[in-house]
Design a protein around this motif. Sequence first.
Motif, PDB file in Angstrom:
ATOM      1  N   CYS A   1      -5.479   5.655  -2.571  1.00  0.00           N
ATOM      2  CA  CYS A   1      -3.727   6.225  -3.078  1.00  0.00           C
ATOM      3  C   CYS A   1      -3.103   5.957  -4.659  1.00  0.00           C
ATOM      4  CB  CYS A   1      -3.037   4.620  -2.613  1.00  0.00           C
ATOM      5  SG  CYS A   1      -3.440   4.413  -0.753  1.00  0.00           S
ATOM      6  N   HIS A   2      -4.342   5.494  -5.514  1.00  0.00           N
ATOM      7  CA  HIS A   2      -4.031   5.303  -6.003  1.00  0.00           C
ATOM      8  C   HIS A   2      -4.663   6.467  -7.696  1.00  0.00           C
ATOM      9  CE1 HIS A   2      -1.239   2.074  -7.240  1.00  0.00           C
ATOM     10  NE2 HIS A   2      -2.114   1.313  -5.854  1.00  0.00           N
TER      11      HIS A   2
ATOM     12  N   TYR B   1       1.661  -7.857 -14.606  1.00  0.00           N
ATOM     13  CA  TYR B   1       2.304  -7.188 -13.861  1.00  0.00           C
ATOM     14  C   TYR B   1       1.615  -7.186 -13.644  1.00  0.00           C
ATOM     15  CZ  TYR B   1       4.990  -2.917 -12.468  1.00  0.00           C
ATOM     16  OH  TYR B   1       5.358  -1.956 -12.123  1.00  0.00           O
TER      17      TYR B   1
ATOM     18  N   SER C   1       3.326   0.664   1.063  1.00  0.00           N
ATOM     19  CA  SER C   1       2.270   0.636   1.675  1.00  0.00           C
ATOM     20  C   SER C   1       1.100   0.072   1.743  1.00  0.00           C
ATOM     21  CB  SER C   1       2.323   2.132   1.609  1.00  0.00           C
ATOM     22  OG  SER C   1       1.675   2.995   0.673  1.00  0.00           O
ATOM     23  N   MET C   2       1.124  -0.650  -0.104  1.00  0.00           N
ATOM     24  CA  MET C   2      -0.100  -1.862  -0.396  1.00  0.00           C
ATOM     25  C   MET C   2      -1.070  -2.760   0.814  1.00  0.00           C
ATOM     26  SD  MET C   2      -1.432  -1.751  -4.596  1.00  0.00           S
ATOM     27  CE  MET C   2      -1.578  -3.345  -4.951  1.00  0.00           C
TER      28      MET C   2
ATOM     29  N   CYS D   1      -8.784   1.396  -3.729  1.00  0.00           N
ATOM     30  CA  CYS D   1      -7.905   1.870  -4.716  1.00  0.00           C
ATOM     31  C   CYS D   1      -7.779   3.031  -4.736  1.00  0.00           C
ATOM     32  CB  CYS D   1      -7.547   1.274  -6.181  1.00  0.00           C
ATOM     33  SG  CYS D   1      -8.335  -0.710  -5.594  1.00  0.00           S
TER      34      CYS D   1
ATOM     35  N   LYS E   1       4.843  -3.419 -18.547  1.00  0.00           N
ATOM     36  CA  LYS E   1       3.082  -3.682 -17.464  1.00  0.00           C
ATOM     37  C   LYS E   1       2.614  -3.988 -17.969  1.00  0.00           C
ATOM     38  CE  LYS E   1       4.710   0.532 -14.663  1.00  0.00           C
ATOM     39  NZ  LYS E   1       4.587   1.914 -14.259  1.00  0.00           N
TER      40      LYS E   1
END
Lengths: 146, 441
Positions: free
Chosen positions: A57-58, A84, A95-96, A54, A80
Amino acid sequence: MSTNSRPYIFAIAILLAIFGFYNYVVYNTDGYVAVEKLSPMAVKGQQLFQNNRCWSCHQLYGLGGYLGPDLTNVYSAEGKGPTYIKAFLNSGVKSMPQFTFSEEEKNELVEYFKQVDETGIYPNYDAEIEATGWVKLKYRNETSEH
Amino acid sequence: MKSKAPIYFLLFAMSALFLGMFFGLTASFQYLMPEFLKEQIPFSKMRPFHVTSVISWIVLCATGSIYFFLTYVEKFKLFSPLLAKIHFIIFLLTGIAIYFSFAFDYTEGREYFAFTPVLIVPILIGWVLFGINYFKTLYKNVKGWPVYYWMWGTGIVFMCYHLLEAHFWLFDFFRLNFIKDFSIQWKSYGSFTGSWNMLVYGISIYLMSKIKKDSNVATNKIAFFFYFLGLTNLMFGWAHHTYLLPTQPWIRYVAYAISMTEWVVLASIIYNWKRSVLKVEKENHPMAYRFLLSTDLWIFLNIILALLFSIPAINFFTHGTHITVAHSMGTTIGINTTILFSALFFIVHQIYPDFKTDRKWIQRGFISFNISLFFFWISLLIAGGKRSYWMYVSKTGLFSEMQDSLVPYYISFFIFGIGIFISLLIVATPIFKAFLQKIKP
């Protein structure tokens, strides 16, 4: 041409001694805000975060990849939160990739985000920028006036 | 017959570079078309391939160059050619194992070391073997080391330490304290970079002293002053990566203070600028020299950027954006890669004195490399600036809208990335062929 190595060896020895002491202190210093240790469940969540990359990207505290949003406070952010987060995990938005987490794994990830959220704030909108170039962070345990 | 291990390292390094750039282009394509092939090759799959390959390029090329300088140029008898061979074989096998671990999703590690953590063991063994060979060889052969020997030795030792430190998270003592763990993770990455910089900058000083045939560059007091400045930053300067982490403030104060010492480096570059540019020596190693000149330019641009965002008030806005990426690309490509290409040209000339480095196509490749890198770098800076504006100034709009508005810059980033790839291919192919020739039985 050769140099006299003695003074250099001496200087390196001093630097190494300071470095050793400094590391000792850093390794034994917790964050500024006292929080619970990661629970076994959160550790599992963290491991899922690593196994599934993860982080590529994050970000957490702005560190990581930039293809997706920062997740430091995704647990407590307005609008959130746990439901969520869970909704995103297996959805494959943009893109995830579409993951296939079990309910238990989703809960572990959520627990991880919950504990990360407790450690601090990012982006730190209420930080004070000082004339010296220093930034005074706003910490989680400081009550906010708003 | 001299050992061929150095050449094997260099060939391995160049292969890693080309694979790494290819993976990088594939990964960055997802910035342009988020849904394209995302199930088959998601960004998160390609990124570790890219990062590990290109870091390997830097580290392996530095290793091969150092082995080469010791044995072919200085003509020292290596303490153990066998250890060097084993070192190479371990790294080669580990490299293959890492690719497998990425391909089949054994990625329990963290950013930069995503592979399954046991693979750090052979990597560490390789570094220890290198260290033994290095120190034993030098101890026997040289009294009163020029600065580059100190730098390489330092690089090897700290490399071992920080590779280890990057895996401290495996212990609960670190892992259960999220902030401590996370800051040590980034501490280790900062110092890991500092360690390979010791190897690479050492190479640049070595090359300077050989190309200019002036050993004073590597023995004078100023050279040592900068070595110690670099070492201090390697040890204590890492925390500018973590200014926004709620660590104890003193950790960040120390980092701020130490990082600011690098202004001295900037001052010295500007001060020395005229002198170094005037002394262009064309007869001797023209391409090696040109690459070092472009290193100078890239150091200049990147150090200004780095100094600025080492100031917490500026870091506050640039952190977590592509401005950080611009910095890491500018330094790894602009600085490390140009120094290493300079080394490759120097080396190929040593092996084949008739090898003409100054060919038309190589020169063209060199120029288009620098131009492409410049626009690649600028694209990242603009993309980062716009993201920062979204985060801190406008604070409106969804993440996906912000991302979509950056697509033009991602496109130019991608196109100039192709430019870098092709330019380096043009420059490197003749060298690669020459090295292949050399290892033919």
